[in-house]
Design a protein around this motif. Structure first.
Motif, PDB file in Angstrom:
ATOM      1  N   ASN A 298       4.088  -1.256   5.483  1.00  0.00           N
ATOM      2  CA  ASN A 298       4.858  -0.113   4.632  1.00  0.00           C
ATOM      3  C   ASN A 298       4.827   0.228   3.327  1.00  0.00           C
ATOM      4  OD1 ASN A 298       6.316   0.321   7.384  1.00  0.00           O
ATOM      5  ND2 ASN A 298       7.471  -1.416   6.932  1.00  0.00           N
ATOM      6  N   ALA A 299       4.448  -0.716   2.557  1.00  0.00           N
ATOM      7  CA  ALA A 299       4.058  -0.616   0.997  1.00  0.00           C
ATOM      8  C   ALA A 299       3.027   0.299   0.897  1.00  0.00           C
ATOM      9  CB  ALA A 299       3.997  -1.861   0.187  1.00  0.00           C
ATOM     10  N   ILE A 300       1.929  -0.142   1.671  1.00  0.00           N
ATOM     11  CA  ILE A 300       0.623   0.794   1.515  1.00  0.00           C
ATOM     12  C   ILE A 300       0.770   2.137   1.962  1.00  0.00           C
ATOM     13  CG2 ILE A 300      -1.626   1.145   2.363  1.00  0.00           C
ATOM     14  CD1 ILE A 300      -1.719  -1.729   3.050  1.00  0.00           C
ATOM     15  N   ARG A 301       1.695   2.391   2.963  1.00  0.00           N
ATOM     16  CA  ARG A 301       1.849   3.875   3.598  1.00  0.00           C
ATOM     17  C   ARG A 301       2.675   4.588   2.426  1.00  0.00           C
ATOM     18  NH1 ARG A 301       5.338   3.974   8.560  1.00  0.00           N
ATOM     19  NH2 ARG A 301       4.834   6.074   8.479  1.00  0.00           N
ATOM     20  N   GLN A 302       3.715   3.943   1.697  1.00  0.00           N
ATOM     21  CA  GLN A 302       4.567   4.552   0.812  1.00  0.00           C
ATOM     22  C   GLN A 302       3.657   4.867  -0.360  1.00  0.00           C
ATOM     23  OE1 GLN A 302       8.035   2.293  -0.417  1.00  0.00           O
ATOM     24  NE2 GLN A 302       8.752   3.708  -1.698  1.00  0.00           N
ATOM     25  N   ASP A 303       2.781   3.980  -0.790  1.00  0.00           N
ATOM     26  CA  ASP A 303       2.114   4.328  -1.951  1.00  0.00           C
ATOM     27  C   ASP A 303       0.964   5.459  -1.931  1.00  0.00           C
ATOM     28  OD1 ASP A 303       1.141   3.252  -4.763  1.00  0.00           O
ATOM     29  OD2 ASP A 303      -0.905   3.184  -3.578  1.00  0.00           O
ATOM     30  N   ILE A 304       0.313   5.438  -0.416  1.00  0.00           N
ATOM     31  CA  ILE A 304      -0.429   6.343  -0.524  1.00  0.00           C
ATOM     32  C   ILE A 304       0.474   7.907  -0.312  1.00  0.00           C
ATOM     33  CG2 ILE A 304      -2.084   7.534   1.349  1.00  0.00           C
ATOM     34  CD1 ILE A 304      -2.923   4.663   2.095  1.00  0.00           C
ATOM     35  N   ALA A 305       1.280   8.003   0.281  1.00  0.00           N
ATOM     36  CA  ALA A 305       2.154   9.297   0.358  1.00  0.00           C
ATOM     37  C   ALA A 305       2.768   9.516  -1.201  1.00  0.00           C
ATOM     38  CB  ALA A 305       3.365   8.883   1.172  1.00  0.00           C
ATOM     39  N   GLN A 306       2.848   8.731  -2.021  1.00  0.00           N
ATOM     40  CA  GLN A 306       3.277   9.137  -3.306  1.00  0.00           C
ATOM     41  C   GLN A 306       2.322   9.618  -4.153  1.00  0.00           C
ATOM     42  OE1 GLN A 306       5.217   5.607  -4.661  1.00  0.00           O
ATOM     43  NE2 GLN A 306       7.325   6.215  -3.906  1.00  0.00           N
ATOM     44  N   ARG A 307       0.996   9.244  -3.843  1.00  0.00           N
ATOM     45  CA  ARG A 307      -0.113   9.608  -4.536  1.00  0.00           C
ATOM     46  C   ARG A 307      -0.836  10.792  -4.125  1.00  0.00           C
ATOM     47  NH1 ARG A 307      -0.861   5.678  -8.568  1.00  0.00           N
ATOM     48  NH2 ARG A 307      -0.029   3.828  -7.793  1.00  0.00           N
ATOM     49  N   LEU A 308      -0.692  11.035  -2.881  1.00  0.00           N
ATOM     50  CA  LEU A 308      -1.330  12.315  -2.349  1.00  0.00           C
ATOM     51  C   LEU A 308      -1.328  13.721  -3.173  1.00  0.00           C
ATOM     52  CD1 LEU A 308      -1.499  11.819   1.527  1.00  0.00           C
ATOM     53  CD2 LEU A 308      -3.368  11.624  -0.159  1.00  0.00           C
ATOM     54  N   PRO A 309       0.064  13.986  -3.631  1.00  0.00           N
ATOM     55  CA  PRO A 309       0.430  15.143  -4.129  1.00  0.00           C
ATOM     56  C   PRO A 309      -0.213  15.448  -5.542  1.00  0.00           C
ATOM     57  CG  PRO A 309       2.600  14.485  -3.248  1.00  0.00           C
ATOM     58  CD  PRO A 309       1.423  13.373  -3.142  1.00  0.00           C
ATOM     59  N   HIS A 310      -0.336  14.183  -6.218  1.00  0.00           N
ATOM     60  CA  HIS A 310      -0.769  14.012  -7.471  1.00  0.00           C
ATOM     61  C   HIS A 310      -2.384  14.332  -7.587  1.00  0.00           C
ATOM     62  CE1 HIS A 310       2.696  12.620  -9.493  1.00  0.00           C
ATOM     63  NE2 HIS A 310       2.978  11.622  -8.473  1.00  0.00           N
ATOM     64  N   LEU A 311      -3.121  13.733  -6.342  1.00  0.00           N
ATOM     65  CA  LEU A 311      -4.533  14.047  -6.213  1.00  0.00           C
ATOM     66  C   LEU A 311      -4.693  15.580  -5.961  1.00  0.00           C
ATOM     67  CD1 LEU A 311      -5.493  11.213  -3.740  1.00  0.00           C
ATOM     68  CD2 LEU A 311      -5.909  11.310  -6.267  1.00  0.00           C
TER      69      LEU A 311
ATOM     70  N   MET B 157     -11.437  14.946   2.748  1.00  0.00           N
ATOM     71  CA  MET B 157     -11.959  13.896   3.584  1.00  0.00           C
ATOM     72  C   MET B 157     -10.872  12.547   3.235  1.00  0.00           C
ATOM     73  SD  MET B 157     -15.931  13.851   2.525  1.00  0.00           S
ATOM     74  CE  MET B 157     -16.342  12.145   3.049  1.00  0.00           C
ATOM     75  N   PHE B 158     -10.416  12.666   1.996  1.00  0.00           N
ATOM     76  CA  PHE B 158      -9.612  11.583   1.640  1.00  0.00           C
ATOM     77  C   PHE B 158      -8.157  11.711   2.616  1.00  0.00           C
ATOM     78  CE2 PHE B 158      -6.193   9.337  -0.615  1.00  0.00           C
ATOM     79  CZ  PHE B 158      -6.792   7.945  -0.630  1.00  0.00           C
ATOM     80  N   PHE B 159      -7.682  13.108   2.424  1.00  0.00           N
ATOM     81  CA  PHE B 159      -6.451  13.508   3.256  1.00  0.00           C
ATOM     82  C   PHE B 159      -6.613  12.952   4.649  1.00  0.00           C
ATOM     83  CE2 PHE B 159      -5.138  15.066  -0.715  1.00  0.00           C
ATOM     84  CZ  PHE B 159      -3.608  15.486  -0.596  1.00  0.00           C
ATOM     85  N   LEU B 160      -7.605  13.259   5.232  1.00  0.00           N
ATOM     86  CA  LEU B 160      -7.881  13.211   6.633  1.00  0.00           C
ATOM     87  C   LEU B 160      -7.608  11.469   6.778  1.00  0.00           C
ATOM     88  CD1 LEU B 160      -8.490  13.827   9.400  1.00  0.00           C
ATOM     89  CD2 LEU B 160     -10.889  13.844   8.919  1.00  0.00           C
ATOM     90  N   GLU B 161      -8.508  10.989   6.067  1.00  0.00           N
ATOM     91  CA  GLU B 161      -8.552   9.323   6.030  1.00  0.00           C
ATOM     92  C   GLU B 161      -7.112   8.604   5.899  1.00  0.00           C
ATOM     93  OE1 GLU B 161     -10.394   5.564   7.031  1.00  0.00           O
ATOM     94  OE2 GLU B 161     -11.085   7.660   7.061  1.00  0.00           O
ATOM     95  N   ALA B 162      -6.540   9.298   4.807  1.00  0.00           N
ATOM     96  CA  ALA B 162      -5.041   8.838   4.537  1.00  0.00           C
ATOM     97  C   ALA B 162      -4.138   9.006   6.024  1.00  0.00           C
ATOM     98  CB  ALA B 162      -4.349   9.617   3.539  1.00  0.00           C
ATOM     99  N   GLU B 163      -4.262  10.331   6.555  1.00  0.00           N
ATOM    100  CA  GLU B 163      -3.645  10.317   7.770  1.00  0.00           C
ATOM    101  C   GLU B 163      -3.971   9.309   9.020  1.00  0.00           C
ATOM    102  OE1 GLU B 163      -2.630  13.871  11.021  1.00  0.00           O
ATOM    103  OE2 GLU B 163      -3.931  14.217   9.463  1.00  0.00           O
ATOM    104  N   LYS B 164      -5.092   9.127   9.058  1.00  0.00           N
ATOM    105  CA  LYS B 164      -5.415   7.972  10.078  1.00  0.00           C
ATOM    106  C   LYS B 164      -5.135   6.661   9.595  1.00  0.00           C
ATOM    107  CE  LYS B 164      -9.872  10.546  11.208  1.00  0.00           C
ATOM    108  NZ  LYS B 164     -11.258  10.475  11.349  1.00  0.00           N
ATOM    109  N   ILE B 165      -5.216   6.303   8.312  1.00  0.00           N
ATOM    110  CA  ILE B 165      -4.556   4.844   7.804  1.00  0.00           C
ATOM    111  C   ILE B 165      -3.057   4.977   8.103  1.00  0.00           C
ATOM    112  CG2 ILE B 165      -3.994   3.672   6.071  1.00  0.00           C
ATOM    113  CD1 ILE B 165      -6.743   4.689   4.774  1.00  0.00           C
TER     114      ILE B 165
END
Length: 330
Positions: free
Chosen positions: A241-254, A310-318
């Motif tokens: 859950n911590a990893i999911r939250q961290d990725i979700a918060q950083r995607l808009p910044h990327l 590519m990273f957005f797609l990978e983030a969705e799979k993760i």
């Protein structure tokens, strides 16, 4: 590589070479012997140690804290060098795990401040340097800065346990009267001091291969993640859950960084993602994040915009895999 492992070598003229390898296996159906578990013998003697973890990334904080707790250490966490100094000054700290790159004050600056204060009669607290960017010469640099051992990220239980033992041994060999009137580096030359060194990987390439060419699984390597947590299955849900939250918060910044061509924003978030994903056995996502970082740092924005989807797609799979893992273990 086919077994999901790696082999590394660290060599120094006149001192020798150290070879290390890792291989990933499934969990046995019965409880494994303590003698066969990675770092079990070294970790066992760390029980009761009061450890201060200075690390700014929440996922890395969680992973390292869980591992320390599995070893029955008393772990406290701070997010930057200034907080590390403040907590250390309060006392009752046996060892510090010091991340190098942190906001407010870096790990090197914090260590220098602590060592200066120790020369006023505050003894010697073992400090282990932790860094995601391991380069040639870093070992000597961090030892000269006053650190007792050095380990590179992603951190394995074996390497961390050995680094902590090395740092504790350095404290036993250190006497306060040796430090009086001298700098840390001159009192104990780096060339004769023990250290843990994990061979660094090469610099990030700006050539981005197709997704199928990374040669790494997309899904979470649960066996390796569990190994990183010291076998604590109860921690899997919290980590996922911590990893999911961290990725979700950083995607808009990327996305914003690409639109505004903001290199500072790229460095901040891709560096954090690379370290957290590597530490969480998500090698494929870490590789793509590292490619994003390389493109942004070099100002190659057309390349950045090609890698970003590519990273957005990978983030969705993760996210999907971690959600399943959290549900299964929760």
């Amino acid at each position: 590589t086919m077994m999901g492992g790696k082999i590394k070598v660290a060599s120094e003229p006149g001192r020798g070479s150290a070879f290390r390898f890792s291989a990933v296996f499934g969990l046995a159906s019965n409880q494994p012997s303590q003698l066969t578990m990675p770092a079990a013998l070294e970790a066992r003697s760390l029980a009761g140690l009061r450890v201060l973890l200075a690390e700014d990334h929440p996922v890395n904080q969680l992973l390292t804290r869980k591992l320390l707790e599995e070893w029955n250490c008393q772990a406290e966490v701070v997010a930057n060098g200034l907080e590390a100094i403040k907590r250390w000054q309060q006392g009752d700290i046996d060892l510090i795990l010091m991340d190098i790159q942190m906001p407010e004050m870096s790990g090197e600056e914090a260590t220098a401040n602590i060592r200066a204060l120790e020369q006023q009669g505050k003894g010697h607290t073992p400090i282990v340097a932790m860094t995601a960017h391991a380069l040639a010469g870093d070992r000597e640099k961090y030892l000269a800065a006053g650190m007792d051992a050095y380990v590179s990220k992603p951190i394995s239980p074996d390497a961390l346990a050995r680094a902590m033992h090395t740092a504790l041994e350095a404290r036993r060999e250190m006497h306060h009267d040796m430090l009086a009137g001298f700098s840390f580096a001159s009192a104990v030359p780096a060339a004769v001091r023990p250290a843990v060194f994990v061979a660094p990987s090469g610099p990030a390439s700006t050539i981005v291969p197709a997704p199928s060419q990374f040669g790494m699984p997309t899904t979470v390597d649960v066996a390796r993640l569990l190994h990183l947590l010291g076998g604590d299955t109860s921690a899997l849900t919290e980590v996922a859950n911590a990893i999911r939250q961290d990725i979700a918060q950083r995607l808009p910044h990327l996305k914003l960084a690409g639109e505004t061509q903001n290199q500072a924003l790229v460095r901040t978030h891709t560096h954090a993602l690379t370290g957290a994903l590597s530490s969480s056995a998500l090698d494929r996502g870490a590789a793509i994040a590292k490619a994003l970082e390389a493109a942004g740092r070099s100002g190659n924005w057309p390349l950045y915009q090609r890698v970003l989807p590519m990273f957005f797609l990978e983030a969705e799979k993760i996210d999907l895999e971690l959600k399943k893992l959290a549900s299964a273990t929760g």
